[in-house]
Design a protein around this motif. Sequence first.
Motif, PDB file in Angstrom:
ATOM      1  N   ILE A 417     -12.435  20.988  -9.651  1.00 18.52           N
ATOM      2  CA  ILE A 417     -11.089  21.531  -9.698  1.00 18.52           C
ATOM      3  C   ILE A 417      -9.914  20.382  -9.430  1.00 18.52           C
ATOM      4  N   THR A 418      -9.151  20.351 -10.488  1.00 18.99           N
ATOM      5  CA  THR A 418      -8.030  19.147 -10.544  1.00 18.99           C
ATOM      6  C   THR A 418      -6.915  19.796  -9.313  1.00 18.99           C
ATOM      7  N   PRO A 419      -6.384  18.870  -8.823  1.00 12.67           N
ATOM      8  CA  PRO A 419      -5.316  19.097  -7.980  1.00 12.67           C
ATOM      9  C   PRO A 419      -4.226  20.059  -8.375  1.00 12.67           C
ATOM     10  N   ARG A 420      -3.848  19.844  -9.628  1.00 10.82           N
ATOM     11  CA  ARG A 420      -2.836  20.831 -10.131  1.00 10.82           C
ATOM     12  C   ARG A 420      -3.271  22.245 -10.170  1.00 10.82           C
ATOM     13  N   ALA A 421      -4.698  22.063 -10.528  1.00 10.39           N
ATOM     14  CA  ALA A 421      -5.258  23.791 -10.745  1.00 10.39           C
ATOM     15  C   ALA A 421      -5.398  24.416  -9.427  1.00 10.39           C
ATOM     16  N   ALA A 422      -5.789  23.669  -8.438  1.00  5.95           N
ATOM     17  CA  ALA A 422      -5.828  23.957  -6.751  1.00  5.95           C
ATOM     18  C   ALA A 422      -4.481  24.492  -6.502  1.00  5.95           C
ATOM     19  N   TYR A 423      -3.535  23.642  -6.547  1.00  4.94           N
ATOM     20  CA  TYR A 423      -2.217  23.808  -6.298  1.00  4.94           C
ATOM     21  C   TYR A 423      -1.670  25.208  -6.878  1.00  4.94           C
ATOM     22  N   ILE A 424      -1.781  25.653  -8.307  1.00  2.00           N
ATOM     23  CA  ILE A 424      -1.353  26.581  -8.853  1.00  2.00           C
ATOM     24  C   ILE A 424      -2.075  27.833  -8.324  1.00  2.00           C
ATOM     25  N   GLY A 425      -3.470  27.612  -8.346  1.00  2.00           N
ATOM     26  CA  GLY A 425      -4.427  28.838  -8.157  1.00  2.00           C
ATOM     27  C   GLY A 425      -4.204  29.283  -6.747  1.00  2.00           C
ATOM     28  N   ARG A 426      -4.134  28.512  -5.766  1.00  2.00           N
ATOM     29  CA  ARG A 426      -3.962  28.882  -4.388  1.00  2.00           C
ATOM     30  C   ARG A 426      -2.519  29.498  -3.942  1.00  2.00           C
ATOM     31  N   SER A 427      -1.641  28.792  -4.619  1.00  5.02           N
ATOM     32  CA  SER A 427      -0.288  29.454  -4.611  1.00  5.02           C
ATOM     33  C   SER A 427       0.003  30.718  -5.046  1.00  5.02           C
ATOM     34  N   LEU A 428      -0.676  31.158  -5.820  1.00  3.37           N
ATOM     35  CA  LEU A 428      -0.581  32.886  -6.397  1.00  3.37           C
ATOM     36  C   LEU A 428      -0.817  33.593  -5.295  1.00  3.37           C
ATOM     37  N   ILE A 429      -1.984  33.495  -4.451  1.00  5.32           N
ATOM     38  CA  ILE A 429      -2.198  34.421  -3.263  1.00  5.32           C
ATOM     39  C   ILE A 429      -1.070  34.358  -2.356  1.00  5.32           C
ATOM     40  N   PHE A 430      -0.249  33.061  -1.992  1.00  8.70           N
ATOM     41  CA  PHE A 430       0.706  32.776  -1.002  1.00  8.70           C
ATOM     42  C   PHE A 430       1.767  33.461  -1.508  1.00  8.70           C
ATOM     43  N   ILE A 431       2.188  33.350  -2.895  1.00  8.30           N
ATOM     44  CA  ILE A 431       3.449  34.014  -3.411  1.00  8.30           C
ATOM     45  C   ILE A 431       3.344  35.466  -3.392  1.00  8.30           C
ATOM     46  N   ILE A 432       2.231  36.031  -3.630  1.00 13.84           N
ATOM     47  CA  ILE A 432       2.113  37.521  -3.749  1.00 13.84           C
ATOM     48  C   ILE A 432       2.320  38.066  -2.357  1.00 13.84           C
ATOM     49  N   THR A 433       1.669  37.363  -1.302  1.00 14.66           N
ATOM     50  CA  THR A 433       1.671  37.984   0.026  1.00 14.66           C
ATOM     51  C   THR A 433       3.087  37.638   0.581  1.00 14.66           C
ATOM     52  N   GLY A 434       3.818  36.738  -0.133  1.00 14.74           N
ATOM     53  CA  GLY A 434       5.140  36.842   0.532  1.00 14.74           C
ATOM     54  C   GLY A 434       6.139  37.643  -0.175  1.00 14.74           C
ATOM     55  N   LEU A 435       5.696  37.922  -1.474  1.00 18.02           N
ATOM     56  CA  LEU A 435       6.684  39.162  -1.982  1.00 18.02           C
ATOM     57  C   LEU A 435       6.486  40.391  -1.263  1.00 18.02           C
ATOM     58  N   VAL A 436       5.061  40.735  -0.739  1.00 16.18           N
ATOM     59  CA  VAL A 436       4.822  41.933  -0.257  1.00 16.18           C
ATOM     60  C   VAL A 436       5.563  41.793   1.126  1.00 16.18           C
ATOM     61  N   GLN A 437       5.659  40.781   1.883  1.00 18.43           N
ATOM     62  CA  GLN A 437       6.395  40.588   3.179  1.00 18.43           C
ATOM     63  C   GLN A 437       7.909  40.845   2.797  1.00 18.43           C
ATOM     64  N   ALA A 438       8.376  40.528   2.010  1.00 19.77           N
ATOM     65  CA  ALA A 438       9.981  40.744   1.705  1.00 19.77           C
ATOM     66  C   ALA A 438      10.132  42.158   1.057  1.00 19.77           C
TER      67      ALA A 438
END
Length: 584
Positions: A417-438
């Motif tokens: 897993i490249t650093p960029r792929a890891a960054y983008i892949g894990r960010s998706l769950i964070f962003i979706i959770t943040g949208l649910v919070q908002a």
Amino acid sequence: MKTALGIFKRDVKRLKTNIIAVIVLLGICILPSLYAWFNIAAVWDPYGNTGGIPVAVVNEDKGSSLEGINVNAGEKIVTNLKGNHQMGWKFVDKDKAMDGIKEGDYYAVVYIPKDFSEDMISVATGTITRPEITYYVNEKKNGIAPKITDKGVEAIQTQVNSSFIGTVTGYMTDILKVGEEKASVTKDDIVAGINKTLDNASADLSALSSGISSYQSTIDSAVSLIDANITLAGSVDDSLSGAENRIEGDLSKLKEQHAAIDADKFPDIDKLLTKVENGFDKCLDDLKQAGSMSSDAQDVLTSLKSSLNSVSDSLTSTKSAVDGSIERIDTFRNNEDSLNISDGFVDIINKIISNPKSVSEFMASPVKISTEKVYPVADYGSAMAPFYTTLAIWVGGIIMVAIMKTRVREDDQLRNITPRAAYIGRSLIFIITGLVQALIIGLGNIFFLGMQCKNPLLFMVTCLITSFVFTLIIYTLTVSFGSIGKALCVIWLVLQVAGSGGTYPIEVLPQSFQYMSHFMPFTFACDAMRETVAGVYTPDYITDMLKLLCFVPLSLLLGLVLRNPLRRLNEFFEDRLEDTKFMG
């Protein structure tokens, strides 16, 4: 990109098979909304509930009277305050009030002194003393309460000032009335009143002139007597005794007439008569001295004659001034053009007389302020909702990085897993959770709290965009710097709470905070939400959103490009923290 999506799918799959993780994730989604709702509800209408703030009122005013009318301003203040629910007024004695403010039972004390009413009406006595209300405030008990109690005391001052001006104006309009039977006055009424005053003044001056002539006659007789006694040095004691008795009698008469003169009305004449009396007194002193010094009697009598002649000259000057005043009054009265009173002036006087209550009310508050609200906000809670909503969304991001892992680990399905792929892949769950919070925060503000919102749809969009930007910033800092990144997020939170203009206007903050506000996402998120709450001004809203979105490319630049050189250093710090077995 395929690896990034694979990371996201794996994260979702793991959630489905772990009920505890789902419960924790739900908690992460709900917790920020509770933070926002409790804070907004707590400040929903603080200035509407100031009636619970205890303020002691001490009234020791003894009252006074003016022209037979009893005045007790302190009692009137207390009566008005009993019907005022702006504060929790407590009417107590001074000892209890002072003990209470020291013990924290009262936030403030309003003390009305004994001579308050007497000072209020001192303007009518000629010796003006400004009435004073003493205000004690306990600033230790609460930081905001003194500002609220200050406004309450200012309201008392305004009330007293308005009442005083209105009362005085009403009294003046009553004076202007010619009589109870007359509804208005004419020009002739005003002229007659002026002429009557002039007649009285002329009569008083004429009586004074006659009195001065009588005084001069007495002095002339005294001078003649002294001339005769100068040649009778051998019998000086008897002669002086008679002159002394004569002058004492005349002096007594002079003082009686002087006492009848109104010193305020004729100040110059009063001074001249005082000089005349002083001259007579000097004459008497000289006579008494002459009686004890018979050898120098002739010199003393000569000096006495000179003093009397000086007094006579002063009386002559006084009489000339009085006669001149009488002549000027007569000339003024005989000249009809001197009293050129306009019809407009008479009309104003009649309007005042016809409606004295309206005039007194006008004078008490001559200016009426008409308030037109631009982008009105219904309550304080709605006004503060943008700030607490923004704050809650940022706090939600911090909660996520505190509980959820940002480091992506390889397994049998995902390798290399490249650093960029890891960054983008894990960010998706964070962003979706943040949208649910908002989403939960925004919908709760509108439907649960009942927050004012002129454009609910745009408000929800703003909340979602704010969450996306904030989550990306916090996630990127944490991924790039690990635990240090989490600390940076907290530090940035503190700075934004203080310097984004969310609570106090940015213009009242120190210059350094005003400068920093241009680099704080809070500033633009709050301002954009305010537009949707109170009324959208499109240019400002678009500008705020564009400035907020500028943090997205900066975050991506750090997370996708600049993070790589820091990756090894970050991993080193993370490993060392994990070695402690209680950090990391």
